[in-house]
Motif scaffolding. Structure first.
Motif, PDB file in Angstrom:
ATOM      1  N   VAL A  28      -0.525  -6.409   0.743  1.00  0.00           N
ATOM      2  CA  VAL A  28      -0.804  -5.726   1.998  1.00  0.00           C
ATOM      3  C   VAL A  28      -0.655  -6.736   3.132  1.00  0.00           C
ATOM      4  O   VAL A  28      -1.269  -7.808   3.091  1.00  0.00           O
ATOM      5  N   ALA A  29       0.154  -6.424   4.124  1.00  0.00           N
ATOM      6  CA  ALA A  29       0.288  -7.295   5.289  1.00  0.00           C
ATOM      7  C   ALA A  29      -0.833  -7.000   6.270  1.00  0.00           C
ATOM      8  O   ALA A  29      -1.161  -5.832   6.521  1.00  0.00           O
ATOM      9  N   LYS A  50     -10.938  -7.652  -2.519  1.00  0.00           N
ATOM     10  CA  LYS A  50     -12.018  -7.147  -3.359  1.00  0.00           C
ATOM     11  C   LYS A  50     -11.543  -5.972  -4.210  1.00  0.00           C
ATOM     12  O   LYS A  50     -12.029  -5.755  -5.331  1.00  0.00           O
ATOM     13  N   PHE A  51     -10.575  -5.214  -3.674  1.00  0.00           N
ATOM     14  CA  PHE A  51     -10.043  -4.056  -4.390  1.00  0.00           C
ATOM     15  C   PHE A  51      -8.741  -4.376  -5.127  1.00  0.00           C
ATOM     16  O   PHE A  51      -7.966  -3.493  -5.460  1.00  0.00           O
ATOM     17  N   GLY A  52      -8.519  -5.666  -5.372  1.00  0.00           N
ATOM     18  CA  GLY A  52      -7.440  -6.071  -6.255  1.00  0.00           C
ATOM     19  C   GLY A  52      -6.075  -6.227  -5.627  1.00  0.00           C
ATOM     20  O   GLY A  52      -5.081  -6.392  -6.337  1.00  0.00           O
ATOM     21  N   ARG A 175     -10.590  -0.448   2.458  1.00  0.00           N
ATOM     22  CA  ARG A 175     -10.581   0.424   1.272  1.00  0.00           C
ATOM     23  C   ARG A 175      -9.376   1.371   1.317  1.00  0.00           C
ATOM     24  O   ARG A 175      -8.705   1.610   0.305  1.00  0.00           O
ATOM     25  N   ALA A 176      -9.123   1.926   2.501  1.00  0.00           N
ATOM     26  CA  ALA A 176      -8.036   2.900   2.630  1.00  0.00           C
ATOM     27  C   ALA A 176      -6.675   2.259   2.375  1.00  0.00           C
ATOM     28  O   ALA A 176      -5.874   2.759   1.580  1.00  0.00           O
ATOM     29  N   ILE A 177      -6.386   1.151   3.052  1.00  0.00           N
ATOM     30  CA  ILE A 177      -5.074   0.538   2.916  1.00  0.00           C
ATOM     31  C   ILE A 177      -4.876  -0.035   1.522  1.00  0.00           C
ATOM     32  O   ILE A 177      -3.750  -0.094   1.018  1.00  0.00           O
ATOM     33  N   SER A 178      -5.959  -0.417   0.859  1.00  0.00           N
ATOM     34  CA  SER A 178      -5.853  -0.941  -0.511  1.00  0.00           C
ATOM     35  C   SER A 178      -5.324   0.109  -1.476  1.00  0.00           C
ATOM     36  O   SER A 178      -4.680  -0.226  -2.484  1.00  0.00           O
TER      37      SER A 178
END
Length: 417
Positions: A28-29, A50-52, A175-178
């Motif tokens: 993710v940028a 945190k969400f990998g 959380r959303a972008i992850s």
């Protein structure tokens, strides 16, 4: 700002990706001006990891390093410098997305950073996850929404570090972008796709075209002719996403010429001409120009004919003189077509409000558009006059039959629609 392991986070400064171990999966940028939003960017990165997910940090701050930036800083204002950084970062971000290094992008920004983000993501494909956490003013967000498919997350409070309010926003954004991943589709499409333009007053025509195209084995994608929709359609046509266009609703040209709020800009009605794909052109809703509430209508139009479509949308009837200009502009752009093109004219009205007994019915004004088309369009382009309303089934049948013939789909004709 907290520090992350080299294999968890990479950094882009002055358009260069730092050399660190490659990730097996796309990252993710995170775009931010680290001189002012460094703490927020670090917090956001922690949440995403945190969400990998791995992160690529893109610093667009005017105090970031690099010889090019150091040289420019001496001669440019901060705003001009940020614009230059955004322009150089745009190509790099497109490269990162194109080679699979990243498959989502998020920014945390104020006003200037938000404007820069709009530039930075311009070359990323439609559907590539783009999320903006921003404290920018609503007018800027509206402008961004009219040009891009950015997911906007207004903070409502200013971004001055991480606090009880901004932490909630940043955590939700992380959380959303992850959970978002761009899935490119490079395989050959199973079915051809036709772009269609529609407005509320031409929706019946669009509905019938979608249904008839489906019967012919074609997909249809409908764009609202509200400025943003037409602009995005042109961009996607230019990107090769469509095989044909049924441009039912060219009302955005009326707003472009007369000064309404639904202009799609100077590139409207140009992409299909250059892409050499078949296009049907119709005068859908050219009987109207769009404004906001009545109080927003410019004083120079005080004595015109208006209709309140909603409490927030005021429509103004176009005049014969305006329709001459709209038709001439349509003809000028359509004449550049390198592929098949046809103009379909509905003699009984160009919108739901422009039918017999309708609030905008003005056959003289409508006909002025047709005469301007005939006078100015390239002779090789057919202009077909139909004795029906634009929302009548006959009109949709004629448009779809022509498109199907141009796409070479045998065994399908108007007789079996």
């Amino acid at each position: 700002m907290s520090h992350h392991r080299a294999d968890d986070q990479e950094a882009v400064r002055d358009g260069n990706l730092s050399k660190s171990p490659a990730s097996a999966s796309p990252a993710v940028a995170i775009v931010a001006t680290l001189d002012t939003k460094g703490r927020e960017a670090s917090f956001l990165s922690d949440i995403i990891q945190k969400f990998g997910r791995k992160t690529v940090l893109i610093d667009i701050g005017t105090s970031s390093g690099g010889k090019a930036i150091d040289s420019a800083r001496r001669s440019l204002s901060p705003a001009e410098l940020l614009t230059q950084i955004a322009a150089s970062t745009r190509a790099r971000v497109a490269e990162l997305g194109g080679n699979g290094t990243i498959d989502a992008i998020v920014a945390v920004a104020g006003g200037k950073g938000s404007a820069a983000f709009g530039e930075i993501v311009s070359d990323l494909p439609y559907g590539f996850p783009k999320l903006l956490v921003t404290s920018a003013r609503p007018a800027l967000l509206a402008e961004l929404a009219s040009h891009h498919d950015i997911i906007l997350y207004p903070t409502l409070v200013d971004l001055f570090g991480v606090n009880a309010f901004t932490a909630k926003v940043l955590e939700n954004a992380g959380r959303a972008i992850s959970a978002m991943h761009y899935q490119s589709n490079n395989s050959k499409r199973e079915r051809k796709i036709v772009a269609i333009t529609a407005f509320g007053v031409t929706t019946p025509a669009a509905d019938q075209c979608v249904s008839l195209l489906a019967d012919a084995g074609l997909h249809a994608i409908v764009f609202p002719a509200n400025g943003a929709g037409g602009r995005k359609m042109e961009q996607l046509i230019a990107a090769g996403e469509f095989d044909a266009v049924i441009d039912l609703t060219t009302t955005e040209l009326a707003d472009e010429l007369v000064g309404g709020t639904a202009s799609a800009g100077p590139d409207r009605l140009k992409a299909a001409a250059h892409q050499q794909i078949p296009q049907v052109i119709a005068p859908g809703a050219v009987d109207m120009v769009n404004f906001g509430p009545p109080s927003s209508v410019p004083d120079r139009f005080r004595n015109r004919r208006f209709y309140s479509h909603t409490p927030y949308t005021t429509l103004m009837r176009t005049t014969p003189a305006e329709n001459i200009d709209i038709g001439a502009l349509t003809a000028e752009r359509l004449s550049q077509a390198k592929g098949p093109a046809i103009v379909l004219w509905p003699a009984k009205g160009v919108s739901d409000y422009d039918r017999e007994g309708g609030v905008f019915r003005d056959a003289e004004a409508d006909h002025a558009w047709l005469e301007a088309i005939k006078t100015n369009v390239r002779p090789e382009i057919t202009v077909r006059e139909l004795s029906c309303h634009i929302n009548d089934r006959e009109f949709a049948e004629t448009a779809v039959t022509w498109i199907v013939e141009q796409l070479g789909l045998g065994g399908f004709s108007r007789a079996n629609i």
